[in-house]
Design a protein around this motif. Sequence first.
Motif, mmCIF file in Angstrom:
data_model
loop_
_atom_site.group_PDB
_atom_site.id
_atom_site.type_symbol
_atom_site.label_atom_id
_atom_site.label_comp_id
_atom_site.label_asym_id
_atom_site.label_seq_id
_atom_site.Cartn_x
_atom_site.Cartn_y
_atom_site.Cartn_z
ATOM 1 N N ASN A 110 12.926 14.042 17.753
ATOM 2 C CA ASN A 110 13.993 13.362 17.027
ATOM 3 C C ASN A 110 14.919 14.393 16.405
ATOM 4 O O ASN A 110 14.778 14.760 15.241
ATOM 5 N N ARG A 111 15.884 14.858 17.205
ATOM 6 C CA ARG A 111 16.821 15.885 16.745
ATOM 7 C C ARG A 111 18.223 15.335 16.516
ATOM 8 O O ARG A 111 19.117 16.084 16.154
ATOM 9 N N SER A 112 18.428 14.056 16.787
ATOM 10 C CA SER A 112 19.756 13.478 16.573
ATOM 11 C C SER A 112 19.621 11.980 16.320
ATOM 12 O O SER A 112 18.579 11.381 16.564
ATOM 13 N N LEU A 113 20.693 11.393 15.871
ATOM 14 C CA LEU A 113 20.730 9.951 15.621
ATOM 15 C C LEU A 113 20.496 9.164 16.911
ATOM 16 O O LEU A 113 19.907 8.091 16.896
ATOM 17 N N TYR A 114 20.933 9.717 18.042
ATOM 18 C CA TYR A 114 20.773 9.064 19.341
ATOM 19 C C TYR A 114 19.304 8.738 19.610
ATOM 20 O O TYR A 114 18.978 7.682 20.142
ATOM 21 N N ASN A 115 18.400 9.659 19.236
ATOM 22 C CA ASN A 115 16.981 9.453 19.492
ATOM 23 C C ASN A 115 16.381 8.321 18.668
ATOM 24 O O ASN A 115 15.329 7.796 19.007
ATOM 25 N N ASP A 116 17.042 7.939 17.579
ATOM 26 C CA ASP A 116 16.577 6.791 16.802
ATOM 27 C C ASP A 116 16.838 5.480 17.543
ATOM 28 O O ASP A 116 16.138 4.502 17.342
ATOM 29 N N PHE A 117 17.865 5.469 18.390
ATOM 30 C CA PHE A 117 18.210 4.263 19.144
ATOM 31 C C PHE A 117 17.602 4.251 20.543
ATOM 32 O O PHE A 117 17.207 3.210 21.043
ATOM 33 N N ALA A 118 17.547 5.395 21.194
ATOM 34 C CA ALA A 118 17.019 5.492 22.557
ATOM 35 C C ALA A 118 15.540 5.870 22.501
ATOM 36 O O ALA A 118 15.159 6.993 22.803
ATOM 37 N N THR A 119 14.722 4.921 22.103
ATOM 38 C CA THR A 119 13.299 5.207 21.927
ATOM 39 C C THR A 119 12.528 5.219 23.243
ATOM 40 O O THR A 119 11.370 5.616 23.261
ATOM 41 N N GLY A 120 13.153 4.825 24.342
ATOM 42 C CA GLY A 120 12.470 4.793 25.635
ATOM 43 C C GLY A 120 12.517 6.113 26.380
ATOM 44 O O GLY A 120 11.861 6.270 27.409
ATOM 45 N N ASP A 121 13.283 7.085 25.883
ATOM 46 C CA ASP A 121 13.374 8.378 26.550
ATOM 47 C C ASP A 121 12.050 9.123 26.421
ATOM 48 O O ASP A 121 11.400 9.092 25.379
ATOM 49 N N ARG A 122 11.684 9.816 27.482
ATOM 50 C CA ARG A 122 10.425 10.565 27.509
ATOM 51 C C ARG A 122 10.679 12.013 27.878
ATOM 52 O O ARG A 122 11.719 12.370 28.419
ATOM 53 N N THR A 123 9.705 12.851 27.594
ATOM 54 C CA THR A 123 9.728 14.250 27.983
ATOM 55 C C THR A 123 8.297 14.705 28.241
ATOM 56 O O THR A 123 7.351 13.963 27.973
ATOM 57 N N TYR A 136 8.060 22.108 24.947
ATOM 58 C CA TYR A 136 8.682 21.140 25.854
ATOM 59 C C TYR A 136 8.949 21.804 27.189
ATOM 60 O O TYR A 136 9.480 22.913 27.257
ATOM 61 N N LEU A 137 8.578 21.119 28.254
ATOM 62 C CA LEU A 137 8.703 21.682 29.592
ATOM 63 C C LEU A 137 10.146 21.643 30.088
ATOM 64 O O LEU A 137 10.662 22.631 30.571
ATOM 65 N N THR A 138 10.793 20.515 29.974
ATOM 66 C CA THR A 138 12.139 20.351 30.519
ATOM 67 C C THR A 138 13.169 20.592 29.415
ATOM 68 O O THR A 138 13.702 19.667 28.825
ATOM 69 N N GLU A 139 13.456 21.860 29.176
ATOM 70 C CA GLU A 139 14.390 22.243 28.120
ATOM 71 C C GLU A 139 15.345 23.289 28.678
ATOM 72 O O GLU A 139 14.922 24.284 29.271
ATOM 73 N N VAL A 140 16.635 23.049 28.509
ATOM 74 C CA VAL A 140 17.633 24.000 28.982
ATOM 75 C C VAL A 140 18.642 24.239 27.857
ATOM 76 O O VAL A 140 19.130 23.294 27.237
ATOM 77 N N HIS A 141 18.880 25.501 27.551
ATOM 78 C CA HIS A 141 19.797 25.914 26.482
ATOM 79 C C HIS A 141 19.453 25.243 25.148
ATOM 80 O O HIS A 141 20.334 24.808 24.412
ATOM 81 N N GLY A 142 18.173 25.111 24.855
ATOM 82 C CA GLY A 142 17.730 24.523 23.601
ATOM 83 C C GLY A 142 17.781 23.005 23.558
ATOM 84 O O GLY A 142 17.448 22.403 22.547
ATOM 85 N N ARG A 143 18.191 22.366 24.641
ATOM 86 C CA ARG A 143 18.284 20.906 24.708
ATOM 87 C C ARG A 143 17.146 20.373 25.566
ATOM 88 O O ARG A 143 16.989 20.767 26.715
ATOM 89 N N VAL A 144 16.350 19.494 24.985
ATOM 90 C CA VAL A 144 15.263 18.855 25.726
ATOM 91 C C VAL A 144 15.882 17.771 26.611
ATOM 92 O O VAL A 144 16.620 16.913 26.126
ATOM 93 N N ILE A 145 15.592 17.815 27.889
ATOM 94 C CA ILE A 145 16.180 16.884 28.859
ATOM 95 C C ILE A 145 15.437 15.556 28.793
ATOM 96 O O ILE A 145 14.221 15.514 28.999
ATOM 97 N N PRO A 146 16.155 14.454 28.518
ATOM 98 C CA PRO A 146 15.493 13.148 28.487
ATOM 99 C C PRO A 146 15.173 12.662 29.906
ATOM 100 O O PRO A 146 15.959 12.850 30.832
ATOM 101 N N LEU A 147 14.022 12.058 30.037
ATOM 102 C CA LEU A 147 13.574 11.516 31.324
ATOM 103 C C LEU A 147 13.245 10.040 31.148
ATOM 104 O O LEU A 147 12.860 9.610 30.067
ATOM 105 N N ASP A 148 13.363 9.274 32.231
ATOM 106 C CA ASP A 148 12.851 7.912 32.170
ATOM 107 C C ASP A 148 11.353 7.962 32.470
ATOM 108 O O ASP A 148 10.808 9.010 32.844
#
Length: 169
Positions: A110-123, A136-148
């Motif tokens: 939970n690093r942004s407000l978006y993650n409070d709404f998009a609770t179905g994203d996985r990593t 976190y495995l899928t991380e590029v440039h400090g950003r964790v990549i959301p997966l379905d």
Amino acid sequence: MKTLTVKEKYSRHWPAIAIASAVLAALLWGAYMLTTNVLLESYLRFAAFCFFALSLLSFFKVKDGQIQIDMKVDDDGGLIMDYLVRNKQIGHDAFDLNKVESVEINKMPNRSLYNDFATGDRTIRFKRKDSDDWLYLTEVHGRVIPLDNKNAEKIYGFIRNHLTENQPG
């Protein structure tokens, strides 16, 4: 060499959201310029700003594009991950899977407000044998990549397969 390709969770609605919010921002700004009611002016001005901000963020999302993750496991247990956007490499990671103790599917950090709404994203998270920290495995440039869920399960199965095949005993 085993390979797997997955894509980031990405809505096909981003371009429509960007255009619609830009049009709404322009319409609301025009209405603000035409009105003489002070209270209505402030509401229209605020709404125009909100839709303008939404359009900018949406245009950036469209510009960034959907990230594709190409994973390869070599014969020595090395996991090589390439991150691509529109067939252009934007990142590269390499891990030794023989040093991984456990792996799991988890919800996004939970690093942004978006993650409070998009609770179905996985990593995917993993823990090394020599550390107690989860990474976190899928991380590029400090950003964790959301997966379905489907792509998270694919990656989990892909890595789990290798871990169970190479366990001693």
